[in-house]
Design an enzyme around this catalytic site. Sequence first.
Site, PDB file in Angstrom:
ATOM      1  N   LYS A 168       0.865  -1.187   0.000  1.00 38.17           N
ATOM      2  CA  LYS A 168       0.000   0.000   0.000  1.00 38.17           C
ATOM      3  C   LYS A 168       0.901   1.236   0.000  1.00 38.17           C
ATOM      4  O   LYS A 168       1.487   1.591   1.011  1.00 38.17           O
ATOM      5  CB  LYS A 168      -0.923   0.044   1.222  1.00 38.17           C
ATOM      6  N   SER A 223       5.663   7.904   9.460  1.00 39.11           N
ATOM      7  CA  SER A 223       5.817   8.701  10.679  1.00 39.11           C
ATOM      8  C   SER A 223       5.781   7.825  11.926  1.00 39.11           C
ATOM      9  O   SER A 223       5.195   6.734  11.928  1.00 39.11           O
ATOM     10  CB  SER A 223       4.692   9.733  10.752  1.00 39.11           C
ATOM     11  N   GLU A 244      10.127   1.643  10.079  1.00 44.76           N
ATOM     12  CA  GLU A 244      11.185   2.635   9.817  1.00 44.76           C
ATOM     13  C   GLU A 244      10.520   4.000   9.943  1.00 44.76           C
ATOM     14  O   GLU A 244       9.699   4.360   9.103  1.00 44.76           O
ATOM     15  CB  GLU A 244      11.747   2.446   8.408  1.00 44.76           C
ATOM     16  N   CYS A 278      14.079  11.298   6.201  1.00 38.90           N
ATOM     17  CA  CYS A 278      14.135  10.904   7.610  1.00 38.90           C
ATOM     18  C   CYS A 278      15.541  11.059   8.176  1.00 38.90           C
ATOM     19  O   CYS A 278      15.706  11.173   9.381  1.00 38.90           O
ATOM     20  CB  CYS A 278      13.647   9.468   7.757  1.00 38.90           C
ATOM     21  N   GLU A 379      10.547  16.898  14.254  1.00 36.34           N
ATOM     22  CA  GLU A 379      11.047  16.627  12.911  1.00 36.34           C
ATOM     23  C   GLU A 379      10.543  17.751  11.983  1.00 36.34           C
ATOM     24  O   GLU A 379       9.362  18.105  12.041  1.00 36.34           O
ATOM     25  CB  GLU A 379      10.507  15.276  12.438  1.00 36.34           C
TER      26      GLU A 379
HETATM   27  P1  NAP Z   1       2.752   8.767   7.330  1.00 35.07           P
HETATM   28  O1  NAP Z   1       1.730   9.816   7.365  1.00 35.07           O
HETATM   29  O2  NAP Z   1       3.001   7.969   8.552  1.00 35.07           O
HETATM   30  O3  NAP Z   1       2.362   7.821   6.122  1.00 35.07           O
HETATM   31  C1  NAP Z   1       3.135   6.684   5.779  1.00 35.07           C
HETATM   32  C2  NAP Z   1       2.229   5.670   5.133  1.00 35.07           C
HETATM   33  O4  NAP Z   1       1.284   5.219   6.104  1.00 35.07           O
HETATM   34  C3  NAP Z   1       1.414   6.207   3.954  1.00 35.07           C
HETATM   35  O5  NAP Z   1       1.262   5.189   3.003  1.00 35.07           O
HETATM   36  C4  NAP Z   1       0.088   6.542   4.625  1.00 35.07           C
HETATM   37  O6  NAP Z   1      -1.007   6.573   3.747  1.00 35.07           O
HETATM   38  C5  NAP Z   1      -0.021   5.373   5.595  1.00 35.07           C
HETATM   39  N1  NAP Z   1      -0.946   5.594   6.702  1.00 35.07           N
HETATM   40  C6  NAP Z   1      -1.254   6.749   7.336  1.00 35.07           C
HETATM   41  N2  NAP Z   1      -2.157   6.510   8.329  1.00 35.07           N
HETATM   42  C7  NAP Z   1      -2.415   5.170   8.300  1.00 35.07           C
HETATM   43  C8  NAP Z   1      -3.247   4.305   9.065  1.00 35.07           C
HETATM   44  N3  NAP Z   1      -3.988   4.749  10.066  1.00 35.07           N
HETATM   45  N4  NAP Z   1      -3.264   2.998   8.753  1.00 35.07           N
HETATM   46  C9  NAP Z   1      -2.510   2.523   7.752  1.00 35.07           C
HETATM   47  N5  NAP Z   1      -1.694   3.281   7.000  1.00 35.07           N
HETATM   48  C10 NAP Z   1      -1.640   4.592   7.273  1.00 35.07           C
HETATM   49  O7  NAP Z   1       4.164   9.350   6.914  1.00 35.07           O
HETATM   50  P2  NAP Z   1       4.508  10.249   5.658  1.00 35.07           P
HETATM   51  O8  NAP Z   1       4.132  11.648   5.967  1.00 35.07           O
HETATM   52  O9  NAP Z   1       3.983   9.646   4.388  1.00 35.07           O
HETATM   53  O10 NAP Z   1       6.071  10.071   5.579  1.00 35.07           O
HETATM   54  C11 NAP Z   1       6.939  10.892   6.281  1.00 35.07           C
HETATM   55  C12 NAP Z   1       7.499  10.193   7.492  1.00 35.07           C
HETATM   56  O11 NAP Z   1       8.167   9.011   7.087  1.00 35.07           O
HETATM   57  C13 NAP Z   1       8.523  11.012   8.219  1.00 35.07           C
HETATM   58  O12 NAP Z   1       8.317  10.972   9.601  1.00 35.07           O
HETATM   59  C14 NAP Z   1       9.834  10.334   7.847  1.00 35.07           C
HETATM   60  O13 NAP Z   1      10.854  10.555   8.784  1.00 35.07           O
HETATM   61  C15 NAP Z   1       9.423   8.918   7.734  1.00 35.07           C
HETATM   62  N6  NAP Z   1      10.359   8.146   6.920  1.00 35.07           N
HETATM   63  C16 NAP Z   1      11.160   7.242   7.544  1.00 35.07           C
HETATM   64  C17 NAP Z   1      12.084   6.511   6.820  1.00 35.07           C
HETATM   65  C18 NAP Z   1      12.963   5.510   7.502  1.00 35.07           C
HETATM   66  O14 NAP Z   1      13.529   4.672   6.813  1.00 35.07           O
HETATM   67  N7  NAP Z   1      13.119   5.545   8.815  1.00 35.07           N
HETATM   68  C19 NAP Z   1      12.178   6.698   5.439  1.00 35.07           C
HETATM   69  C20 NAP Z   1      11.349   7.621   4.839  1.00 35.07           C
HETATM   70  C21 NAP Z   1      10.432   8.335   5.596  1.00 35.07           C
HETATM   71  P3  NAP Z   1      -1.478   7.995   3.137  1.00 35.07           P
HETATM   72  O15 NAP Z   1      -0.401   8.424   2.242  1.00 35.07           O
HETATM   73  O16 NAP Z   1      -2.754   7.707   2.452  1.00 35.07           O
HETATM   74  O17 NAP Z   1      -1.658   8.928   4.310  1.00 35.07           O
END
Ligand code: NAP
Length: 475
Positions: A168, A223, A244, A278, A379
């Site tokens: 997804k 996140s 991650e 990240c 962040e």
């Molecule tokens: P996010 O809001 O947590 O979304 C990540 C994924 O989760 C998206 O596919 C999102 O779908 C989905 N999602 C959101 N709420 C959900 C729920 N309740 N149930 C199931 N899936 C759900 O994060 P983001 O804003 O896309 O990405 C940024 C974050 O990713 C930052 O905090 C960054 O640091 C982190 N990141 C970490 C790494 C690592 O390797 N540690 C690498 C890259 C990014 P939708 O898009 O439809 O909301």
Amino acid sequence: MYINGERVSAASGDTFEVTNPATGEVIGRVPDGAASDATAAIDAAADAATAWAGTPPFARADLLHTAWQLMLDRADDLAGLMTTEQGKPLRASKAEVIYGADFLRWFAEEARRIEGAWLTSGRADQRFLQTHAPVGVVAAITPWNYPISMLTRKMGPALAAGCTMVLKPAEATPLCAQAVIDVFEDAGFPPGVVNLVTTGDPKPVGDVFTGDPRVRKLTFTGSTAVGRVLAGKAASNLQRVSVELGGHAPFIVFPDADPVHAAKGAAALKFLNSGQACISPNRLYVHDSAQQAFIDTIVPRVEKISVGVGTTDGVKVGPLINEAAVAKVEAQVEDARAKGAAVPVGGRRVTDGDLAAGHFYAPTILNNVTDDMAIYREETFGPVAPVITYDDVDTVIEAANDTNYGLAAYVYTSDLKTAMRAVEGLKFGIIGVNDVNPTSATVPFGGMNDSGLGREGGHEGLAEYLETKVAGFAL
Ligand code: NAP
């Protein structure tokens, strides 16, 4: 979507729009999948699981190798799509495609080395055989900031291990995910081995992933807030979990470092992907003896960074992903400014001409940042480099560790002892020593504490998708 080797619409027939963050233009529509679509994808992955697990690792490796080659052959097209959908400049998109493809090559090679052991026993009439088996169906949820490599960093090891998958992708970047699926289909992966569900409402799909006992592993990048919730739900089914998550990287310039070199490194690293990474540095600790030279070097470099649409020649910083991202950066900068930070460059939205239609924020340096400012703890995920001046070398590691995150950290020093002490003392999973890119498919990637659980890449990346089995033989 892609389920059991077929392109399918959502059962409801609904779709959602995909937009270009640089222009606001609608660039596509994709199926808006729901819970029933997620279940259909799991059905397909579960049906394909036994045959795929029984496919010889050499054959799995060959398919991954083909996918790697196809991804490189299509690198220019994939990069163009990524720039249009996610916003990063073309050169950065191409670098991501190559980085993403590298995970397919690395894990193709790792697939051939899924080894076991022949072990002794305290009993004279007993021997043990230790082997590994794929964990089973894997559900993967990925973010928009690296829309291709975050998928392949999971697909490479899972498929090499013999797991089938349901993916997804982020709502903002489903077109990149579809293009990745095209690569895997054209490479010849059998129906059901990889499945794709796109949705504009992630929660019901996530609930199916974490609630279906046939899913044996959840791998998530995104996140900390969402990862924590999903890991909690996955726990009720005792699914294996890799998460991650976010980061808040310190970047320490020691007094013995070359401040000009460090400032050039910071300028190159901080503004990659408009700071939406990240592992992007979020706190730049610069020793007071180096501060002037550091600022005098970084400010003019940042002033020259060209902001714009990522397909335009010379553009180094593209848009942020959406309005909420710009508003968050703006709020953090205003909070810092109000509490006494200087803003020698940037500190504003970019709305000149056509850019008014996109989500642009100027590359920004904040100087004299202190620990009472929101940016010191939260962040940022934007093109803002907060500089903190320190004078006590003995306590700077402690200050750098004063965060719940533990993903990446950077140190600049010319002294081996200082570097070693920093590597040992920093509570972070990835540390760059005079190095702004301490990542590769060959090494584990992941963080401590609120930055997550598990590792991707390296040998550890494969282990995340393998069960250990032991057989005792009575002689
Ligand atoms: P996010 O809001 O947590 O979304 C990540 C994924 O989760 C998206 O596919 C999102 O779908 C989905 N999602 C959101 N709420 C959900 C729920 N309740 N149930 C199931 N899936 C759900 O994060 P983001 O804003 O896309 O990405 C940024 C974050 O990713 C930052 O905090 C960054 O640091 C982190 N990141 C970490 C790494 C690592 O390797 N540690 C690498 C890259 C990014 P939708 O898009 O439809 O909301």
